[in-house]
Every structure is written in C-alpha cells, then in structure tokens.
Motif scaffolding. Structure first.
Motif, PDB file in Angstrom:
ATOM      1  N   ASP A 122       0.831  -1.211   0.000  1.00 57.64           N
ATOM      2  CA  ASP A 122       0.000   0.000   0.000  1.00 57.64           C
ATOM      3  C   ASP A 122       0.863   1.257   0.000  1.00 57.64           C
ATOM      4  O   ASP A 122       0.578   2.221  -0.727  1.00 57.64           O
ATOM      5  N   LEU A 123       1.923   1.267   0.823  1.00 58.59           N
ATOM      6  CA  LEU A 123       2.808   2.428   0.877  1.00 58.59           C
ATOM      7  C   LEU A 123       3.518   2.646  -0.452  1.00 58.59           C
ATOM      8  O   LEU A 123       3.684   3.795  -0.892  1.00 58.59           O
ATOM      9  N   LEU A 124       3.907   1.564  -1.096  1.00 61.75           N
ATOM     10  CA  LEU A 124       4.535   1.671  -2.409  1.00 61.75           C
ATOM     11  C   LEU A 124       3.577   2.302  -3.409  1.00 61.75           C
ATOM     12  O   LEU A 124       3.945   3.212  -4.155  1.00 61.75           O
ATOM     13  N   GLY A 125       2.346   1.825  -3.411  1.00 65.58           N
ATOM     14  CA  GLY A 125       1.347   2.387  -4.320  1.00 65.58           C
ATOM     15  C   GLY A 125       1.101   3.865  -4.061  1.00 65.58           C
ATOM     16  O   GLY A 125       1.017   4.667  -4.998  1.00 65.58           O
ATOM     17  N   GLU A 126       0.999   4.234  -2.789  1.00 66.56           N
ATOM     18  CA  GLU A 126       0.766   5.634  -2.435  1.00 66.56           C
ATOM     19  C   GLU A 126       1.929   6.516  -2.880  1.00 66.56           C
ATOM     20  O   GLU A 126       1.729   7.637  -3.362  1.00 66.56           O
ATOM     21  N   THR A 127       3.151   6.001  -2.729  1.00 63.62           N
ATOM     22  CA  THR A 127       4.335   6.767  -3.120  1.00 63.62           C
ATOM     23  C   THR A 127       4.401   6.951  -4.624  1.00 63.62           C
ATOM     24  O   THR A 127       4.683   8.053  -5.123  1.00 63.62           O
ATOM     25  N   VAL A 128       4.134   5.884  -5.368  1.00 63.22           N
ATOM     26  CA  VAL A 128       4.146   5.979  -6.828  1.00 63.22           C
ATOM     27  C   VAL A 128       3.081   6.956  -7.311  1.00 63.22           C
ATOM     28  O   VAL A 128       3.331   7.794  -8.186  1.00 63.22           O
ATOM     29  N   GLU A 129       1.888   6.862  -6.723  1.00 64.59           N
ATOM     30  CA  GLU A 129       0.808   7.769  -7.125  1.00 64.59           C
ATOM     31  C   GLU A 129       1.160   9.223  -6.829  1.00 64.59           C
ATOM     32  O   GLU A 129       0.900  10.119  -7.647  1.00 64.59           O
TER      33      GLU A 129
END
Length: 246
Positions: free
Chosen positions: A65-72
C-alpha cells in the motif's frame, strides 16, 4: 529508447533477475522504481543503475500500500509492473513439509504478488504492461519442490485471469518462466565451489547445454513492455534452453 517516458516498478530489484531487468528498462529510457526488503542492498543497487529505491517486503500488504501511495504521489500513474520478488523456500518432500516454509513461500510468491497486482491496477495507465516472474518448475513437478511449484502455478493462473479482466483497458499481462538462471543464490547457499558444480550439472540436463543469465530474462521483460509486444497478453514465455522438452 523504446520505453522513454515510461514509469516502471520492479519488485525484488536489488539483485539477480530483478536488478538485470531494472537495468535494461532504464537503458531503454524508463524511470524505474525498485523494491527490496533490505535498505542497504536496495539503496546500493539503485545508486549503481540509476533507479529509485523503495524498501518494501512483498509479503507485507502494508508495504505494498505504501509503495502504491508513493508511486501515485510522485508519478500519478505507472506503465510497467514487473512482479519479480520471490523465494524458493526449503526443499522438502510433501510428507515432511512444515507450515512456516509453506507460509513464507506463499506469502511472498503468491499472496504478495497477487495483492501487488490488485493494489496497482488503479494506478496503471491504459495500455500498461504487467509481467510476472514465474518458473518452468510450475509444470515440471519435481520432488521436494511442491510448495515453490504450486506458488508459481498459481501465478500462471492469476496472470491469465488478469489478462482477461484488464484487456478492455489494453493492459497486457504475461508471465516469464525461466529455467536454471545463474544468479548468486546458489553461491550464498552452497559456496562458490559447490555452486559451480551444480551449475555444470544443470547445464548438462539442458538441451542447449547451458544455463541462462539474468540478462536473458531482462531482455524479454523489456520486450513485453514495449510496443513490439502490443498484441501479446495472457502468454507464458518459457526460457529454459529446452529443459521442459525432456
């Protein structure tokens, strides 16, 4: 520069096939985020090839989830997702299997890979490419490899379902199934001398009389993410020198 202006994520990108793939994607113009569980290793790899490091454990959904939030937050959307992170676990007969090994392998190889895809689908641009690293062992059924083989067979299955689900958005989903591929894994487990003997034996059982190298798989990853592969989805590319022919 076939992948210029593309944003790519490579899980397990600090060594082996993941690192080689990240390097190839960068060489073709992509901006690449690599993930790994060990901060020092992922930072070192990223600095060497010009990637963006992100410390994440694929078996941890919070990290995904943190990876997705960072990429977004940094890029908005992504164009390439190479779900590569995985482990082999310990070689046990089915009757000797233990829960800890089963859970460890399945949590990274299957559960983690599944939810990495699930979480990233909303962040993928239409026309994006998803590639899973599978293995030729998914169809070989070798003794003492049941858990690892099952995890990769599961990957092959969900990749095809995902290809069907995401086709309306022109998002392509494929798998690559390497055979023996020379990385540092055996060196770490058995030492260099013993590892060399194992590689020689593996080369003997491969019809082409050689084992693969990470760069072989890296080139296939890049190909599947480019325009030349725009009509390919739901496919599995076996790269094992003909090993499955036997």
């Amino acid at each position: 520069m076939n992948l210029k202006n593309k944003v790519a994520i490579v899980t397990g990108g600090n060594s082996g096939i993941g690192l080689a793939a990240a390097k190839e994607l960068i060489a073709q113009g992509a901006t690449v985020i690599i993930t790994g569980r060990r901060k020092e290793a992922i930072n070192k790899a990223a600095s060497e090839i010009g990637a963006i490091p992100f410390v994440a454990d694929q078996s941890n959904l919070h990290d995904i989830d943190l990876l997705g939030e960072t990429v977004e937050k940094q890029f908005g959307k992504a164009d390439i997702l190479f779900i590569n992170a995985g482990i082999t676990g310990t070689p046990d007969l089915i009757e000797e299997a233990n829960e800890a090994n089963f859970d460890s392998v399945m949590n990274i190889n299957f559960r983690g890979a599944y939810f990495t895809l699930s979480r990233f689908i909303p962040l993928l641009n239409d026309g994006a490419s998803v590639v899973f690293l599978s293995s030729n062992t998914a169809t070989l059924h070798s003794p003492k490899s049941s858990i690892y083989q099952a995890s990769k067979a599961a990957i092959n299955s969900i990749a095809k379902t995902a290809a069907a689900e995401l086709a309306p958005r022109k998002i392509r989903v494929n798998t690559i199934s390497p055979g023996p591929t020379r990385t540092d894994v055996l060196n770490k487990s058995y030492g260099e001398e013993s590892a060399a003997s194992i590689w020689d034996h593996l080369a003997d059982v491969v019809p082409l009389k050689k084992v693969g190298v990470p760069e072989d798989v890296a080139k296939m990853v890049a190909y599947l993410c480019g325009e030349a592969a725009s009509y390919i989805t739901g496919a599995d590319f076996v790269m094992d020198g003909g090993m499955t022919l036997n």
